[in-house]
Design an enzyme around this catalytic site. Structure first.
Site, mmCIF file in Angstrom:
data_model
loop_
_atom_site.group_PDB
_atom_site.id
_atom_site.type_symbol
_atom_site.label_atom_id
_atom_site.label_comp_id
_atom_site.label_asym_id
_atom_site.label_seq_id
_atom_site.Cartn_x
_atom_site.Cartn_y
_atom_site.Cartn_z
ATOM 1 N N ASP A 1 -27.908 11.988 -16.751
ATOM 2 C CA ASP A 1 -27.285 12.120 -18.079
ATOM 3 C C ASP A 1 -27.862 13.284 -18.897
ATOM 4 O O ASP A 1 -27.116 14.050 -19.510
ATOM 5 C CB ASP A 1 -27.483 10.830 -18.902
ATOM 6 C CG ASP A 1 -26.853 9.624 -18.244
ATOM 7 O OD1 ASP A 1 -26.081 9.794 -17.278
ATOM 8 O OD2 ASP A 1 -27.142 8.495 -18.690
ATOM 9 N N ARG B 1 -43.234 17.909 -6.087
ATOM 10 C CA ARG B 1 -44.250 17.280 -6.950
ATOM 11 C C ARG B 1 -45.366 16.608 -6.156
ATOM 12 O O ARG B 1 -45.125 15.946 -5.148
ATOM 13 C CB ARG B 1 -43.573 16.231 -7.839
ATOM 14 C CG ARG B 1 -44.523 15.451 -8.692
ATOM 15 C CD ARG B 1 -43.775 14.540 -9.605
ATOM 16 N NE ARG B 1 -43.024 13.533 -8.896
ATOM 17 C CZ ARG B 1 -43.525 12.362 -8.503
ATOM 18 N NH1 ARG B 1 -44.794 12.068 -8.714
ATOM 19 N NH2 ARG B 1 -42.758 11.495 -7.892
ATOM 20 N N THR C 1 -39.704 4.480 -14.715
ATOM 21 C CA THR C 1 -41.158 4.255 -14.866
ATOM 22 C C THR C 1 -41.538 2.876 -14.342
ATOM 23 O O THR C 1 -42.563 2.688 -13.685
ATOM 24 C CB THR C 1 -41.560 4.375 -16.352
ATOM 25 O OG1 THR C 1 -41.249 5.687 -16.797
ATOM 26 C CG2 THR C 1 -43.036 4.088 -16.571
ATOM 27 N N GLY D 1 -47.365 3.785 -7.277
ATOM 28 C CA GLY D 1 -48.652 4.401 -6.936
ATOM 29 C C GLY D 1 -49.655 4.400 -8.062
ATOM 30 O O GLY D 1 -50.722 3.780 -7.966
ATOM 31 N N HIS E 1 -38.650 10.875 -1.282
ATOM 32 C CA HIS E 1 -39.855 10.110 -0.951
ATOM 33 C C HIS E 1 -39.751 9.706 0.515
ATOM 34 O O HIS E 1 -38.701 9.232 0.954
ATOM 35 C CB HIS E 1 -39.961 8.873 -1.846
ATOM 36 C CG HIS E 1 -41.316 8.227 -1.802
ATOM 37 N ND1 HIS E 1 -41.774 7.554 -0.696
ATOM 38 C CD2 HIS E 1 -42.308 8.164 -2.715
ATOM 39 C CE1 HIS E 1 -43.002 7.101 -0.941
ATOM 40 N NE2 HIS E 1 -43.348 7.461 -2.162
ATOM 41 N N GLU F 1 -38.921 13.243 -16.571
ATOM 42 C CA GLU F 1 -38.263 13.740 -15.353
ATOM 43 C C GLU F 1 -37.107 14.694 -15.617
ATOM 44 O O GLU F 1 -36.849 15.591 -14.819
ATOM 45 C CB GLU F 1 -37.790 12.535 -14.512
ATOM 46 C CG GLU F 1 -37.386 12.928 -13.108
ATOM 47 C CD GLU F 1 -37.127 11.737 -12.205
ATOM 48 O OE1 GLU F 1 -37.468 10.594 -12.577
ATOM 49 O OE2 GLU F 1 -36.569 11.956 -11.109
HETATM 50 C C1 SIN Z 1 -45.456 6.068 -4.729
HETATM 51 O O1 SIN Z 1 -46.071 5.086 -5.103
HETATM 52 O O2 SIN Z 1 -45.397 6.410 -3.558
HETATM 53 C C2 SIN Z 1 -44.726 6.896 -5.735
HETATM 54 C C3 SIN Z 1 -45.670 7.596 -6.603
HETATM 55 C C4 SIN Z 1 -45.057 8.866 -7.130
HETATM 56 O O3 SIN Z 1 -43.880 9.132 -6.909
HETATM 57 O O4 SIN Z 1 -45.787 9.639 -7.744
#
Ligand code: SIN
Length: 523
Positions: free
Chosen positions: A224, A388, A45, A50, A245, A377
């Site tokens: 885990d 997602r 977290t 974003g 990502h 998660e």
């Molecule tokens: C990001 O800031 O690109 C990640 C945001 C996310 O994974 O929702």
């Protein structure tokens, strides 16, 4: 040494774990939060840049549902998406900003400065510059630490969940239905494995990013929760869907540093090594703001075409905000690598980011095993389907964290079954304990991450997955063998969990011959 007893035990301290802790504690439950780290804020977290999706002006539930489903390639659980959007979104601002004081950015006119990311049809993301996750985590932690009925145990790594049927010395318990009643955990400060009992237990251990060579995740993301859940027989689903990502900084010295999608939301664009803006060839409509799986694959393809180790992200044309003010964390990190994002192109690569599958839960976060909940998660609510939508993960972690906390607190009967608790033995250490050379553990871990990256990564083939399963199964066998004689330490526990989680992911990928979302197969 007395064993510890709590109404609710929460394993993990990210947004899901802390929201659950607050909800359960405010309902009157005694709560324990276990974290592997020295600082509870050291979690995924904390790395989220974003922001968090909230109800925006002019936006509609229908529009958000449509965006979540189209990003998820329509594999989403309709009931969960509907619940999240209609019941969860309205809670975000009042709780996070109103109750615990997260200072989401505002415009000069006082309204929230909503940002945008890939596949969102509206500016609907609340953010705190580019350290949204860190701001939320810090405020949740500060709030939770003030509640007297929350006990936080740091440097505590769960070895196994305790169940009546597996652990009790009373053989009658094996004929009853399995119930989780606590955990054995390794306490780093003493080197001992302790017992902690609980009426209800919530897994909020985060994801699996560290099973891959390149990732945006924190070091504790070793799967885990998946391994713990598997060992008590919980239902696990959708594990082939690991999201990559598109933009993590490519740099020799700086590892795992995310370049937020919000930067593309504000106008940054991807270019290949020839300087071409290539996304229009892959997604003519959405271009750089296409769903993440599509952008990651396009980058992968461009890197292959150019035989290059990275592509460029170009933020130089963003003029409506000052980059150093809107993205201070990215600005400083890049500057430390000699990249001035106002003038220079940023080298980026895709990296493992988010686990869309996990331990199957219902709307309350209940798993298929009595006494066990999961949130965040490591759980699979089905909200994300096969991929997602950006900034929905903090939202889901928060909403299911609250729900799991409330549900676990109501279900937790005080632990009156003293006979059962007395029948649970202390941890049994291996007879001849061996101290394993950390280099061996490191080598096994890097083999896992390489296998996962190369054979179970952005683009998968049957052959690669076949190779992955034989290599991972062999490693699992070897690791389980040496685990049974090892002196228990955090790295050994994580290694054992990692190989189990890796095997679950590879098996799911092998079992699913259909490309969808972030499970992408070619012949
Ligand atoms: C990001 O800031 O690109 C990640 C945001 C996310 O994974 O929702």
């Amino acid at each position: 040494m007395q064993d510890k007893y709590f109404d609710v035990l929460i394993i993990g301290s990210g947004i899901a774990g802390l929201s659950a802790a607050i909800a359960a504690a405010e309902k009157g439950a005694s709560v324990a939060v276990l974290s592997k780290e020295k600082e509870i804020t050291n979690c995924n977290t904390n790395h989220a840049q974003g922001g968090i999706v909230a109800a925006a002006q002019g936006d509609t539930s229908e529009a958000l549902i449509k965006d979540i489903n189209s990003a998820g390639d329509f594999l989403n659980n309709n009931a969960a998406v509907d619940y999240l959007v209609k019941n969860g979104a309205p809670l975000i601002e009042p709780f996070l900003a109103g109750k615990i004081g997260v200072p989401f950015c505002r415009k000069e006119d006082g309204h929230y400065d909503m940002t945008r990311e890939g596949n969102h049809s509206f500016r609907r993301i609340l953010h705190v510059k580019d350290y949204s996750g860190a701001a939320i985590e810090e405020h949740l932690a500060n709030y939770a630490m003030k509640l007297n009925n929350i006990t936080i145990l740091t440097q505590s790594t769960v070895v196994d969940l305790i169940t009546n049927s597996k652990h009790s010395k009373d053989c009658q318990e094996r004929y009853k239905s399995t119930k989780v009643i606590g955990a054995y955990y390794f306490q780093e400060t003493t080197g001992k494995v302790k017992k902690i009992f609980s009426g209800s237990t919530i897994l909020a251990t985060g994801g699996v990013g560290k099973l891959f060579t390149f990732s945006s995740n924190t070091s504790g993301a070793t799967g885990d929760g998946l391994a713990l859940a598997e060992r008590v027989g919980a239902e696990i689903i959708n594990c082939e869907y690991v999201q990559f990502h598109p933009t993590v900084l490519f740099n020799r010295d700086i590892k795992d540093f995310l370049i937020s999608e919000a930067m593309r939301g504000e106008g940054a664009r991807l270019r290949n090594r020839k300087g071409e803006y290539f996304m229009k060839r892959y997604s003519p409509q959405l271009m750089d703001l296409a769903p993440r799986d599509e952008v990651s694959r396009a980058i992968y393809q461009e890197m292959e075409n150019d035989d290059a180790g990275y592509v460029w992200l170009d933020a130089r044309q963003i003029k409506h905000v000052k980059l150093e003010e809107r993205f201070p964390k990215i600005f400083e990190k890049c500057m430390s690598a000699g990249i001035d994002i106002r003038k220079d192109l940023i080298p980026v690569v895709p990296a493992a980011h988010y686990f869309c599958g996990g331990v199957k839960v219902d709307l309350e976060g209940k798993t298929s095993v009595n006494g066990l909940w999961a949130a965040g998660e490591i759980s699979c609510t089905g909200v994300h389907g096969a991929n997602r939508l950006a900034s929905v993960s903090l939202m889901e972690g928060f909403v299911w964290g609250l729900n799991a906390g409330l549900s676990a607190a109501s279900a937790s009967k005080s632990l009156t079954d003293n006979e059962l608790l007395k029948s649970i033995p202390d941890w049994v250490y291996a007879e001849k304990q061996e101290l394993f050379d950390p280099l061996l553990v490191y080598q096994d871990m890097s083999m896992i991450t390489k296998i996962m990256w190369n054979y179970c990564g952005i683009v998968r083939t049957k052959n690669r997955l076949g190779r992955a399963i034989s290599d991972i199964s062999y490693l699992r066998h070897r690791i389980e063998k040496f685990y049974s004689s090892a002196i228990i330490k955090r790295n050994i526990i994580e290694l054992r969990n990692a190989v189990i989680a890796a095997e679950i992911i590879v098996r799911s990928a092998l079992a699913n011959g259909q490309s969808k979302g972030c499970h992408f197969l070619v012949d």
